[in-house]
Design an enzyme around this catalytic site. Structure first.
Site, PDB file in Angstrom:
ATOM      1  N   GLU A   1       0.927  -1.337   0.135  1.00 24.04           N
ATOM      2  CA  GLU A   1      -0.024  -0.005   0.110  1.00 24.04           C
ATOM      3  C   GLU A   1       0.833   1.225  -0.040  1.00 24.04           C
ATOM      4  O   GLU A   1       1.781   1.211   0.926  1.00 24.04           O
ATOM      5  CB  GLU A   1      -0.937   0.176   1.369  1.00 24.04           C
ATOM      6  N   CYS A   2       0.716   2.139  -1.038  1.00 24.08           N
ATOM      7  CA  CYS A   2       1.169   3.571  -1.101  1.00 24.08           C
ATOM      8  C   CYS A   2       2.790   3.299  -0.787  1.00 24.08           C
ATOM      9  O   CYS A   2       3.450   2.750  -1.602  1.00 24.08           O
ATOM     10  CB  CYS A   2       0.706   4.367   0.027  1.00 24.08           C
ATOM     11  N   GLY A   3       3.401   3.525   0.304  1.00 24.41           N
ATOM     12  CA  GLY A   3       4.747   3.485   0.403  1.00 24.41           C
ATOM     13  C   GLY A   3       5.330   2.315   0.157  1.00 24.41           C
ATOM     14  O   GLY A   3       6.263   1.890  -0.219  1.00 24.41           O
TER      15      GLY A   3
ATOM     16  N   MET B   1       4.119   0.230  -1.943  1.00 29.56           N
ATOM     17  CA  MET B   1       4.143   0.080  -3.424  1.00 29.56           C
ATOM     18  C   MET B   1       5.498   0.735  -3.774  1.00 29.56           C
ATOM     19  O   MET B   1       6.038   0.237  -4.898  1.00 29.56           O
ATOM     20  CB  MET B   1       2.689   0.305  -4.216  1.00 29.56           C
TER      21      MET B   1
ATOM     22  N   GLY C   1      -0.956  -0.738  -4.674  1.00 28.25           N
ATOM     23  CA  GLY C   1      -1.644   0.572  -5.134  1.00 28.25           C
ATOM     24  C   GLY C   1      -1.483   1.516  -4.132  1.00 28.25           C
ATOM     25  O   GLY C   1      -0.853   1.317  -3.165  1.00 28.25           O
TER      26      GLY C   1
END
Length: 430
Positions: A320-322, A324, A414
């Site tokens: 998730e985010c970081g 990814m 994502g």
């Protein structure tokens, strides 16, 4: 009977977080077991709460989860506490659609009173109609008392107390204007990187609370009957889940972690330290601040190679985010003059250059069901056509957004921080 209440405000920027941190620390100094909560999807304020109180904070969000689940969370985590404190989000009645999802709606759902924090800077008796309107707007919301922030002097406070007396509202105290009392920037990792400074500010805020706020009276007017509605949940599996956790990766919802524990055994590892990747049935790379530590992360070649090998073998990864960003090929800084090597699991490149804030609720259909989460980031992905999004994401109003969700073999990644507190995250791979 138990003191339990939500801290709301007339608008964002009124000082809710500073007041909440100071009150949590003051109550902890009194030897009380405090259970903090955050209304909404924020995963930074919860870290402030945990530091201030000594107990892990819990997110309560009726857009991410069902009302039944939210009530169960509140009572499950608060059952052994001496006092339960919920920090609201934005203005008291601000929700994702009218009042829906607002702090006021949360207080009504949990049947707890509200302490209204009012920024009194540059105003005096005019707070009377403001407070009166907030108190009378909804019959389902009970404002038990008011605390004023940014009060310039004792004479200023006398005007504010007069306003409360004239409308029949209990005035519980004030926070004097203090230039040094300011929460560090919520971005760039200061929730972790400035803990000593934060700790000192929390102690300072607690001293101001004890001096200027009638905490005993606040607890008294907010004491209401405690009705336990706890749903029993037990460990359901024998899986091993490896979770990245350090200063670079730390955006985790408490109940998400509880769900992972119910799958079996959770093992933490630190990408910053270059820990070996544990043998696991699932690897979870949560969000955080990899951009602050990119120069250290790129040195951990062994772990990056192990992640890539694990993914190539079909190992399940949720990033998730970081997380990814760490799976991408590279990360370019905000100035655009430095590019750091990442693990290269995904054919993506991340850049902070010319990036703007992307923020809001997100939902998608995947694996035959709806998933909900929240997006908060400043970076962008440079995505070749060879890596298209595998699902369409929408915001809280059902409008399509450009936020992608990628899948490579069993790697799902994502920008969205998904909430699965009442779901089985393994269903994503079904």
């Amino acid at each position: 009977m138990k003191p339990q209440f939500l801290i709301g405000a007339a608008s964002s920027g009124s000082g809710k977080t500073t007041f909440t941190m100071g009150l949590l620390r003051a109550l902890a100094h009194r030897g009380m077991k405090v259970q903090p909560y955050k209304c909404g999807p924020d995963y930074i304020d919860t870290q402030f709460h945990s530091l201030a109180s000594g107990n892990v904070s819990v997110n309560l969000d009726t857009w991410l989860a069902s009302e039944r689940h939210v009530r169960s969370l509140y009572h499950s985590y608060g059952k052994d506490a001496d006092v339960c404190v919920v920090e609201g989000v934005m203005g008291l009645y601000d929700g994702y659609s009218g009042m829906k999802g607002s702090s006021a709606a949360m207080a009504a759902l949990l049947d707890i009173p509200v302490i209204l924090l009012v920024n009194a800077r540059s105003t005096a008796y005019s707070v009377a109609p403001l407070i009166s309107g907030f108190a009378r707007f909804s019959p389902d919301v009970r404002i038990a008392g008011v605390v004023f922030n940014q009060v310039s002097s004792t004479s200023h406070y006398e005007y504010l107390k007069e306003a409360c007396r004239d409308i029949g509202m209990e005035c519980l105290g004030y926070i004097p204007y203090t230039k040094a009392l300011k929460v560090p920037s919520r971005h760039l990792g200061l929730a972790w990187g400035a803990q000593k400074r934060m700790d000192a500010q929390m102690n300072q805020a607690a001293e101001l609370m004890e001096k200027h706020v009638d905490i005993d009276r606040l607890l008294e007017v907010c004491s209401t009957a405690w009705t336990a509605r706890v749903e029993k949940t037990e460990c359901q599996g024998n899986m091993t889940v490896a979770v990245a956790k350090d200063a670079a990766f730390n955006f985790m919802y408490r109940e998400n972690m509880a769900q992972l524990n119910r799958l079996g055994k959770v093992i933490f590892f630190s990408p910053l330290k270059g820990d070996a990747l544990p043998e696991a049935d699932l690897v979870y790379l949560p969000g955080g601040y990899p951009e602050l530590f990119a120069h250290r992360l790129q040195k951990q070649e062994r772990l990056m190679n192990e992640l890539k090998e694990y993914a190539e073998r079909g190992g399940r990864v949720l990033a998730e985010c970081g997380g990814m960003i760490y799976l991408s090929r590279s990360l370019t800084n905000r100035q655009g003059d430095k590019t750091y090597r990442m693990s290269g699991v995904l054919p993506l490149d991340c850049t902070m250059q010319n990036a703007r804030l992307h923020l809001g609720y997100r939902k998608m259909d995947m694996a035959g069901e709806e998933w909900r989460g929240h997006e908060f980031h400043y970076s962008d992905m440079v995505c070749p056509d060879a890596c298209p999004s595998v699902a369409v994401l929408q915001n809280a109003k059902g409008m399509e957004v450009k936020t992608p969700i990628y899948r490579y073999k069993n790697v799902i990644a994502g920008y969205t921080h998904w909430y699965w507190g009442e779901k089985n995250i393994m269903d994503l791979w079904n």
